[in-house]
Design a protein around this motif. Structure first.
Motif, PDB file in Angstrom:
ATOM      1  N   ASN A  96      20.951  13.143  31.582  1.00  0.00           N
ATOM      2  CA  ASN A  96      22.300  12.719  31.197  1.00  0.00           C
ATOM      3  C   ASN A  96      23.070  12.201  32.409  1.00  0.00           C
ATOM      4  O   ASN A  96      23.750  11.170  32.340  1.00  0.00           O
ATOM      5  CB  ASN A  96      23.035  13.885  30.530  1.00  0.00           C
ATOM      6  N   GLN A  97      22.954  12.892  33.535  1.00  0.00           N
ATOM      7  CA  GLN A  97      23.641  12.471  34.774  1.00  0.00           C
ATOM      8  C   GLN A  97      23.099  11.119  35.235  1.00  0.00           C
ATOM      9  O   GLN A  97      23.875  10.234  35.627  1.00  0.00           O
ATOM     10  CB  GLN A  97      23.437  13.534  35.868  1.00  0.00           C
ATOM     11  N   ALA A  98      21.768  10.928  35.164  1.00  0.00           N
ATOM     12  CA  ALA A  98      21.176   9.654  35.575  1.00  0.00           C
ATOM     13  C   ALA A  98      21.656   8.517  34.676  1.00  0.00           C
ATOM     14  O   ALA A  98      21.969   7.416  35.151  1.00  0.00           O
ATOM     15  CB  ALA A  98      19.660   9.754  35.548  1.00  0.00           C
ATOM     16  N   LEU A  99      21.726   8.775  33.369  1.00  0.00           N
ATOM     17  CA  LEU A  99      22.218   7.741  32.443  1.00  0.00           C
ATOM     18  C   LEU A  99      23.688   7.411  32.697  1.00  0.00           C
ATOM     19  O   LEU A  99      24.097   6.236  32.629  1.00  0.00           O
ATOM     20  CB  LEU A  99      22.014   8.195  30.993  1.00  0.00           C
ATOM     21  N   ALA A 100      24.498   8.413  33.011  1.00  0.00           N
ATOM     22  CA  ALA A 100      25.919   8.174  33.294  1.00  0.00           C
ATOM     23  C   ALA A 100      26.077   7.338  34.560  1.00  0.00           C
ATOM     24  O   ALA A 100      26.898   6.396  34.598  1.00  0.00           O
ATOM     25  CB  ALA A 100      26.651   9.506  33.436  1.00  0.00           C
ATOM     26  N   GLU A 101      25.284   7.646  35.589  1.00  0.00           N
ATOM     27  CA  GLU A 101      25.360   6.862  36.832  1.00  0.00           C
ATOM     28  C   GLU A 101      24.910   5.424  36.588  1.00  0.00           C
ATOM     29  O   GLU A 101      25.503   4.481  37.112  1.00  0.00           O
ATOM     30  CB  GLU A 101      24.499   7.517  37.915  1.00  0.00           C
ATOM     31  N   ARG A 102      23.888   5.242  35.771  1.00  0.00           N
ATOM     32  CA  ARG A 102      23.410   3.895  35.456  1.00  0.00           C
ATOM     33  C   ARG A 102      24.473   3.115  34.684  1.00  0.00           C
ATOM     34  O   ARG A 102      24.700   1.929  34.932  1.00  0.00           O
ATOM     35  CB  ARG A 102      22.118   3.989  34.648  1.00  0.00           C
ATOM     36  N   ALA A 103      25.126   3.779  33.726  1.00  0.00           N
ATOM     37  CA  ALA A 103      26.182   3.119  32.952  1.00  0.00           C
ATOM     38  C   ALA A 103      27.334   2.701  33.862  1.00  0.00           C
ATOM     39  O   ALA A 103      27.894   1.593  33.721  1.00  0.00           O
ATOM     40  CB  ALA A 103      26.674   4.043  31.842  1.00  0.00           C
ATOM     41  N   ASP A 104      27.719   3.562  34.824  1.00  0.00           N
ATOM     42  CA  ASP A 104      28.781   3.208  35.781  1.00  0.00           C
ATOM     43  C   ASP A 104      28.367   2.006  36.621  1.00  0.00           C
ATOM     44  O   ASP A 104      29.171   1.096  36.878  1.00  0.00           O
ATOM     45  CB  ASP A 104      29.107   4.397  36.700  1.00  0.00           C
ATOM     46  N   PHE A 105      27.106   1.992  37.062  1.00  0.00           N
ATOM     47  CA  PHE A 105      26.606   0.887  37.867  1.00  0.00           C
ATOM     48  C   PHE A 105      26.654  -0.426  37.078  1.00  0.00           C
ATOM     49  O   PHE A 105      27.106  -1.460  37.583  1.00  0.00           O
ATOM     50  CB  PHE A 105      25.175   1.203  38.335  1.00  0.00           C
ATOM     51  N   ILE A 106      26.189  -0.380  35.802  1.00  0.00           N
ATOM     52  CA  ILE A 106      26.210  -1.580  34.962  1.00  0.00           C
ATOM     53  C   ILE A 106      27.653  -2.040  34.726  1.00  0.00           C
ATOM     54  O   ILE A 106      27.955  -3.241  34.751  1.00  0.00           O
ATOM     55  CB  ILE A 106      25.466  -1.321  33.634  1.00  0.00           C
ATOM     56  N   GLU A 107      28.539  -1.098  34.528  1.00  0.00           N
ATOM     57  CA  GLU A 107      29.959  -1.436  34.327  1.00  0.00           C
ATOM     58  C   GLU A 107      30.527  -2.119  35.563  1.00  0.00           C
ATOM     59  O   GLU A 107      31.265  -3.107  35.465  1.00  0.00           O
ATOM     60  CB  GLU A 107      30.738  -0.154  34.014  1.00  0.00           C
ATOM     61  N   ASP A 108      30.176  -1.606  36.749  1.00  0.00           N
ATOM     62  CA  ASP A 108      30.640  -2.225  37.996  1.00  0.00           C
ATOM     63  C   ASP A 108      30.090  -3.644  38.135  1.00  0.00           C
ATOM     64  O   ASP A 108      30.799  -4.568  38.560  1.00  0.00           O
ATOM     65  CB  ASP A 108      30.231  -1.386  39.210  1.00  0.00           C
ATOM     66  N   ILE A 109      28.828  -3.866  37.783  1.00  0.00           N
ATOM     67  CA  ILE A 109      28.210  -5.198  37.880  1.00  0.00           C
ATOM     68  C   ILE A 109      28.913  -6.171  36.927  1.00  0.00           C
ATOM     69  O   ILE A 109      29.228  -7.319  37.284  1.00  0.00           O
ATOM     70  CB  ILE A 109      26.697  -5.129  37.598  1.00  0.00           C
ATOM     71  N   ILE A 110      29.188  -5.714  35.694  1.00  0.00           N
ATOM     72  CA  ILE A 110      29.862  -6.573  34.710  1.00  0.00           C
ATOM     73  C   ILE A 110      31.261  -6.933  35.206  1.00  0.00           C
ATOM     74  O   ILE A 110      31.703  -8.097  35.105  1.00  0.00           O
ATOM     75  CB  ILE A 110      29.908  -5.895  33.326  1.00  0.00           C
ATOM     76  N   ALA A 111      31.961  -5.977  35.789  1.00  0.00           N
ATOM     77  CA  ALA A 111      33.310  -6.245  36.286  1.00  0.00           C
ATOM     78  C   ALA A 111      33.259  -7.236  37.437  1.00  0.00           C
ATOM     79  O   ALA A 111      34.094  -8.158  37.540  1.00  0.00           O
ATOM     80  CB  ALA A 111      33.976  -4.937  36.728  1.00  0.00           C
ATOM     81  N   GLU A 112      32.273  -7.096  38.325  1.00  0.00           N
ATOM     82  CA  GLU A 112      32.138  -8.021  39.460  1.00  0.00           C
ATOM     83  C   GLU A 112      31.792  -9.428  38.977  1.00  0.00           C
ATOM     84  O   GLU A 112      32.335 -10.407  39.461  1.00  0.00           O
ATOM     85  CB  GLU A 112      31.046  -7.501  40.415  1.00  0.00           C
ATOM     86  N   MET A 113      30.888  -9.508  37.968  1.00  0.00           N
ATOM     87  CA  MET A 113      30.549 -10.828  37.414  1.00  0.00           C
ATOM     88  C   MET A 113      31.742 -11.466  36.724  1.00  0.00           C
ATOM     89  O   MET A 113      31.970 -12.688  36.830  1.00  0.00           O
ATOM     90  CB  MET A 113      29.379 -10.683  36.421  1.00  0.00           C
ATOM     91  N   ALA A 114      32.544 -10.676  36.059  1.00  0.00           N
ATOM     92  CA  ALA A 114      33.728 -11.210  35.359  1.00  0.00           C
ATOM     93  C   ALA A 114      34.728 -11.760  36.367  1.00  0.00           C
ATOM     94  O   ALA A 114      35.351 -12.812  36.148  1.00  0.00           O
ATOM     95  CB  ALA A 114      34.357 -10.123  34.499  1.00  0.00           C
ATOM     96  N   THR A 115      34.916 -11.068  37.493  1.00  0.00           N
ATOM     97  CA  THR A 115      35.863 -11.548  38.505  1.00  0.00           C
ATOM     98  C   THR A 115      35.377 -12.852  39.106  1.00  0.00           C
ATOM     99  O   THR A 115      36.176 -13.752  39.414  1.00  0.00           O
ATOM    100  CB  THR A 115      36.088 -10.502  39.621  1.00  0.00           C
ATOM    101  N   GLN A 116      34.058 -12.998  39.300  1.00  0.00           N
ATOM    102  CA  GLN A 116      33.531 -14.246  39.866  1.00  0.00           C
ATOM    103  C   GLN A 116      33.619 -15.394  38.860  1.00  0.00           C
ATOM    104  O   GLN A 116      33.881 -16.537  39.211  1.00  0.00           O
ATOM    105  CB  GLN A 116      32.089 -14.063  40.318  1.00  0.00           C
ATOM    106  N   VAL A 117      33.404 -15.102  37.570  1.00  0.00           N
ATOM    107  CA  VAL A 117      33.464 -16.137  36.553  1.00  0.00           C
ATOM    108  C   VAL A 117      34.896 -16.622  36.359  1.00  0.00           C
ATOM    109  O   VAL A 117      35.153 -17.841  36.260  1.00  0.00           O
ATOM    110  CB  VAL A 117      32.886 -15.629  35.213  1.00  0.00           C
ATOM    111  N   TYR A 118      35.852 -15.743  36.349  1.00  0.00           N
ATOM    112  CA  TYR A 118      37.246 -16.119  36.090  1.00  0.00           C
ATOM    113  C   TYR A 118      37.998 -16.521  37.345  1.00  0.00           C
ATOM    114  O   TYR A 118      39.161 -16.873  37.267  1.00  0.00           O
ATOM    115  CB  TYR A 118      37.965 -14.966  35.374  1.00  0.00           C
ATOM    116  N   SER A 119      37.407 -16.502  38.475  1.00  0.00           N
ATOM    117  CA  SER A 119      38.148 -16.900  39.674  1.00  0.00           C
ATOM    118  C   SER A 119      37.848 -18.296  40.118  1.00  0.00           C
ATOM    119  O   SER A 119      37.053 -19.036  39.730  1.00  0.00           O
ATOM    120  CB  SER A 119      37.908 -15.957  40.823  1.00  0.00           C
TER     121      SER A 119
END
Length: 157
Positions: free
Chosen positions: A134-157
């Motif tokens: 469960n902890q590994a899945l939560a860390e992976r979900a946070d990592f994916i969320e961070d990647i999506i947020a970084e990609m969104a900032t690059q796309v909209y900037s």
């Protein structure tokens, strides 16, 4: 050495209630030389018929009465240990050396066996594994969320 366990190690499919019987009679008296005549007693089995000659084993038998003898002088109590009293398997009966080797192999196998966990210990162990997953899945979900947020900032900037 546990003779029954050694036999079961050699022949795991054997049925200890049918195929063999291991017995231990405890200390047994062993007569010293010359003591037999001292403790010999004639026991009547049945009286002979009229005119019949008595026959040993039919009309009487001889036995040793240890109450007439003295332990340490006339006889000694000897511990013979466990032995195979009945052997019904279709394989040759194992020798003492084979039984000893099987017993040592059995003890080694038991020593290398992982400990048996109780139901509560098994549940606790499973719980720890599930928490780690469960902890590994939560860390992976946070990592994916961070990647999506970084990609969104690059796309909209």
């Amino acid at each position: 050495m546990n003779v029954a366990q050694a036999i079961m190690y050699l022949y795991p499919t054997a049925n200890p209630l049918h195929d063999f019987i291991v017995q231990d009679n405890g200390p047994e008296p062993v007569l010293r030389p010359g003591a037999e005549a001292k403790g010999r007693v004639r026991y009547e089995i049945k009286p002979p018929e009229i005119g019949e000659q008595p026959v040993e084993g039919v009309h009487y038998r001889y036995g040793i009465d240890y109450n007439l003898l003295t332990e340490g002088e006339d006889y000694d109590l000897v511990e013979k240990g466990p032995y195979i009293a009945v052997w019904k398997l279709n394989v040759p009966q194992p020798t003492e050396a084979e039984l000893q080797a099987a017993w040592e192999a059995y003890e080694e196998a038991e020593a290398n066996k992982p400990p048996v966990l109780t139901e509560m210990e098994q549940l606790q162990q499973e719980n720890m594994v599930l928490r780690a997953q469960n902890q590994a899945l939560a860390e992976r979900a946070d990592f994916i969320e961070d990647i999506i947020a970084e990609m969104a900032t690059q796309v909209y900037s």
